[in-house]
Design an enzyme around this catalytic site. Structure first.
Site, short mmCIF file in Angstrom:
data_model
loop_
_atom_site.label_atom_id
_atom_site.label_comp_id
_atom_site.label_asym_id
_atom_site.label_seq_id
_atom_site.Cartn_x
_atom_site.Cartn_y
_atom_site.Cartn_z
N ASN A 16 -30.05 0.05 -20.68
CA ASN A 16 -29.95 1.26 -21.00
C ASN A 16 -30.55 1.69 -22.13
O ASN A 16 -31.74 1.17 -22.64
CB ASN A 16 -28.44 1.57 -21.17
CG ASN A 16 -27.97 0.94 -22.55
OD1 ASN A 16 -28.19 -0.15 -22.94
ND2 ASN A 16 -27.02 1.81 -23.31
N CYS A 27 -29.90 1.88 -24.90
CA CYS A 27 -29.73 1.17 -26.37
C CYS A 27 -29.73 -0.29 -26.22
O CYS A 27 -29.55 -1.38 -26.96
CB CYS A 27 -28.51 1.49 -27.08
SG CYS A 27 -28.60 3.35 -27.48
N GLU A 82 -27.91 -2.45 -24.59
CA GLU A 82 -26.83 -3.23 -24.37
C GLU A 82 -26.15 -3.46 -23.19
O GLU A 82 -25.08 -4.15 -22.95
CB GLU A 82 -25.56 -2.99 -25.50
CG GLU A 82 -24.76 -1.74 -25.25
CD GLU A 82 -25.32 -0.54 -25.40
OE1 GLU A 82 -24.82 0.62 -25.56
OE2 GLU A 82 -26.71 -0.38 -25.55
#
Length: 937
Positions: free
Chosen positions: A567, A569, A571
């Site tokens: 995604n 970020c 994670e």
């Protein structure tokens, strides 16, 4: 001189506010004289006499510099405070390399300030009548007793603050005719200016800000005016009920909130939890989270937490009790939901999910459909990850038009501009990350998307990018072999393959190319491409490096599809399909620091209770959530993934007395994540027994008794044992948990992911995510402004040893938040309080590797590298892959430039320069509190 020039000259006339309140014209000559005296201070060694031309030249140069600075800032109405001038003198001395002069100048200022404080200590506010001007224009006497009570309450329970100092300094800045609003602002600024002397003043500042918030909200709700904190034990319930009534009538909150037993709910509100906030935390809530109408905030902190809790419990059978349970978890700071959940829970459009992942198909209708989906998802505060690998490369044949493709880059430009145009409902910037596999023929141009040079039509300055790297490429790098780039139009199945299946098919396509059966391909040395990847990462901060095979081979959901990207970020690792599956993840974070007891040990019982409730809250999000795109709803209902993570890891280390750069910290990361993982999996399994398994459970790794720890062996077998080194030890009863999962099933396909927590960590006042301390003293900048941040644990330890004083503050500023070069700091404290760039990257990677073995998704892992060069980058990222990490996030490396040293004494708050962590010309990509880091949390 013509009239226009005269007018301009008059408008630029600068005035100075003296300490006694007089306004006098700005006089450059007085500054020059003061600087000359600073050079001639008898404590300063090696300075020539009065007639020295060097001293005269220096004094003249610095006074000219300061004058130019103020001229560039001046407006027709601006009055310069005398303290601002002195701050600039100190800054200029530092810039000129006159550290010794500046050091004694700071000490001189402090001595003079103390003398003034002593001289005024007997002064009473009542000695001079001050008239305050209200919003209605009427004048009335300053309510001195209320002022004293507010300050006294703000300082209550704090050991290292001086309410008399705040009262005296505030009085100095109050004058007859001051506005009602400015009285509150003066108190806040007075306390704020003391934060560097002791971090507890940040809490004092928050409590003084709270008085301003109370006045605004209670007045708007018609509950009360001028309430103090002690009054809130009586008024908070009224404020809550009034908010629900007003919010429903204004269509700001869901009318279903009126179905609760509001008296019961109101009785559970704890007003004293307002006192937990730091100034940064409360200001962030006020600026960006509280529901408002016509720019007037209608919520107070405990009303806000209760609204979120009620929004998450709305479908529960015993919703009153569950709402109180959820409220207690949030308001205690033991756990915090992600930003979209905090924004939207209990509203008419409860878009509570954090992350959306999509795969973009290789046709024009599908490409623009994906961009439309991006816009709709971003509108409601979702962070986006797009898999662009299927889109054919530059030069590929287009059958429909008998032409050649322009490749993936022009479409990425459109996606970039869409993210800019749709700015998450006006609350923060739109944020998206594009992923491309390393074998894609456009990969070399993809690497350059964030460069500031070249054709701007083929650049994406606002969009994040990430490499989706297969294991085979990394093996070729290690073995220094060639790598072949293909167009996905010629080998579309590579996109859906991983592990040994990918390797076999990739080798097949290379053979076809060698035989002349493929027209469009390119041979390149793998090591050369790897070096370009690292070079662009260093220069622009992008693309990030993430690993396709570890994400897929350890995914519990291999039986239903493929993880094609992470995604925004890095994670989240969930399956996506171009036609019907948009992956969705709902995030929240355990505050690890809140679960360390007074002995520095993990409180397992408390953690178990926190995680059990948190997983329930996350699972509720799936059913309550507003889905702007149907594919997202279908996917979320089928698999029900959630991502519970943690924050405050560095705070927990401080409480446990452990240095980040140590074997003990790696072990601590292992044991704490093991406990969180154990409790999270257990909680999801218990929910399955209560509510039913997720639809696609059968065939998953869970159904086979394969837990995240066990999946490491799958990765090792597919990759090759010689290419992975990851610890597999454990301490808890995992055999028992395996049997429980096989018997009860799982409610959620995925349970854990560690997000950046940039904003919710600010709210709760802890270090974000799994990050090491950025600096021990610095200024944090975000969308709410600039905030002085001092490490409270360091201050506490230095006070215990009698080492915390103004000289230590000045030294910390001079050494940019580092204690390593301050001789009087003991070695054990130097080890404990190493900052992010003083921690070798191997410790960050090793700790992340230990956590990764317990996590079914991934971690937002920033890598800090001081003095970064090609060799360090190469070693660090090879190590990340070798240690079994699934993804990496930002690379943060020190810039070559030095930073300013200054002071935040006497109210000048923004003079301490943040230690540069920028990588290169694209300066915004690695800002410590970049808004895109906050899109998930």
């Amino acid at each position: 001189m013509n009239s226009e020039t005269e007018a301009k000259s008059k408008s630029c006339q600068m005035n100075v506010a003296k300490r006694d309140g007089r306004i006098v014209p700005y006089d450059k000559e007085r500054i020059r004289v003061a600087i000359t005296k600073a050079y001639l201070d008898p404590r300063v060694e090696g300075i020539a006499g009065v007639g020295s031309s060097r001293v005269k030249d220096k004094a003249r140069k610095i006074s000219d510099l300061i004058t130019n600075i103020f001229k560039s800032r001046a407006s027709s109405s601006e009055i310069i405070d005398i303290e601002q001038i002195q701050d600039q003198v100190e800054l200029a001395l530092m810039r000129e390399g006159e550290q010794q002069v500046a050091r004694y100048y700071v000490i001189y200022r402090e001595e003079r300030a103390q003398k003034r404080a002593n001289a005024k200590s007997h002064f009473s506010l009542s000695e001079k009548l001050i008239q305050v001007v209200g919003e209605n224009g009427k004048r009335y006497p300053l309510a001195i007793d209320r002022l004293k009570k507010i300050i006294s309450e703000a300082c209550g329970g704090l050991m290292n603050v001086d309410e008399n100092l705040i009262l005296t300094e505030a009085r100095r800045n109050l004058f007859d005719g001051v506005s009602e609003k400015d009285v509150s602002s003066v108190l806040i600024m007075t306390a704020r200016s003391q934060v560097e002397s002791d971090p507890e003043y940040s809490m004092v500042t928050a409590r003084l800000l709270l008085d301003q918030l109370r006045t605004e909200a209670l007045t708007a709700l018609g509950v009360a005016t001028n309430a103090t904190h002690s009054d809130m034990h009586r008024l908070y319930g009224n404020a809550f009920r009034a908010f629900i009534d007003v919010g429903v009538n204004l269509e700001l909150v869901d009318s279903r909130l009126t179905d609760y037993d509001l008296n019961y709910i109101a009785g559970a509100i704890d007003p004293d939890r307002d006192n937990q906030f730091t100034y940064l935390g409360l200001q962030t809530l006020y600026d960006r989270y509280f529901i408002h109408h016509k720019e007037i905030r209608l919520e107070l902190p405990q009303v806000f937490f209760m609204r979120v809790a009620m929004g998450l419990a709305v479908n529960e059978e015993n919703k009153n009790e569950r709402a109180v349970e959820f409220y207690n978890l949030l308001s205690s700071f033991d756990y915090m939901s992600s930003t979209p959940t905090l924004f939207n829970a209990g509203t008419l459009r409860p878009q509570l999910s954090s992350c959306y992942l999509t795969t973009v198909p290789d046709d024009l209708h599908g490409i623009y459909g994906a961009i439309r989906d991006n816009a709709m998802l971003s509108k409601w505060a979702g962070g986006l990850g797009n898999d662009w690998t299927p889109v054919r490369s530059l030069g590929s044949y287009i059958k429909g038009t008998n032409g050649k493709s322009q490749g993936v880059v022009p479409f990425l430009k459109v996606a970039n501009d869409t993210a800019v145009a749709v700015n998450q409902g006006g609350k923060r910037k739109g944020a998206v990350c594009a992923y491309l596999e390393t074998w894609h023929l456009d990969i070399e141009e993809f690497l350059e998307l964030r460069k500031n040079t070249g054709d701007d039509r083929r650049r994406t300055h606002d969009m994040n990018t990430a490499n989706w790297v297969p294991d085979l490429f990394m093996k070729r790098v290690f073995e220094d072999k060639e790598w072949t780039l293909f167009s996905p139009a010629d080998c579309p199945d590579l996109h859906d393959l991983f592990g040994t299946a990918f390797e076999e098919r990739y080798n097949h396509y290379e053979q076809l190319a060698a035989e002349g059966k493929l027209r469009l391909f390119k041979k390149i040395r793998a090591l050369d491409l790897w070096r370009k990847m690292l070079g662009m990462l260093f220069e622009t901060g992008h693309p990030w490096i993430t690993f396709k095979d570890s994400c897929n081979l350890r995914s519990p959901q291999q039986h239903t599809g493929v993880v094609h990207s992470s995604n925004l970020c890095t994670e989240i690792t969930l399956n996506t399909k171009a036609d019907d599956e948009i992956a969705v993840c709902n995030l929240g974070s355990v505050n690890l620091a809140q679960h360390i007891d007074e002995n520095g040990e993990l409180d397992r019982a408390k953690l178990a209770n926190t995680v059990k409730t948190a997983v329930r809250m996350l699972d509720n999000v799936i059913d309550i959530n507003y889905y702007a795109v149907e594919g997202a709803r279908q996917s979320n209902m089928r698999h029900r993934p959630v991502g519970m993570g943690l924050m405050g890891f560095q705070d927990a280390l401080y409480k446990a007395g452990i240095a980040y750069a140590s074997d003990e910290a790696v072990t601590f990361a292992d044991s704490t994540m093991e406990a969180i993982s154990f409790e999270a999996i257990s909680a999801s399994s218990d929910l399955a027994a209560e509510r039913g398994k997720y639809q696609t459970y059968e065939g998953s790794l869970w159904s086979k008794g394969v837990l995240p720890l066990d999946s490491i062996q799958i990765l090792a077998e597919q990759r090759g044992q010689q290419f992975i080194e990851q610890d597999t030890s454990s301490t808890l009863d995992w055999d028992g948990l395996r049997e429980k999962v096989k018997a009860q099933g799982m409610r959620n396909s995925n349970v854990m992911a560690i997000a950046p927590t940039a904003t919710i960590a600010n709210i709760t006042g802890v270090s974000q995510s799994i990050e090491p301390t950025y600096q021990n003293l610095y200024v944090k900048s975000n969308l709410s402004g600039e905030f002085t941040v001092v490490n409270p644990y360091l201050v506490h330890d230095l006070k215990d040893r009698g080492l915390w004083d103004q000289v230590m503050v000045n030294d910390l500023k001079y050494y940019e938040g580092s204690v390593q070069k301050i001789d009087r700091v003991p070695e054990d404290l130097k080890a404990k309080y190493r900052t992010a760039f003083e921690v070798e990257p191997r410790w960050i990677v090793d700790a992340a590797s230990r956590r990764q073995k317990w996590i079914d998704q991934a971690q937002s892992l920033n890598l800090y590298i001081a003095g970064a060069d090609g060799k360090k980058l190469d070693l660090t990222y090879r190590m990340a892959w070798f240690r079994g990490l699934k993804t990496t996030y930002y690379l943060r490396a020190l810039a070559a430039t030095t930073t300013e040293k200054s002071t935040v004494n006497n109210g000048t708050l923004n003079a301490v320069s943040a230690y540069s962590n920028r990588l290169a010309p694209d300066s915004k990509v690695c800002a410590l509190d970049a808004s895109d880091c906050e899109a998930c949390q």
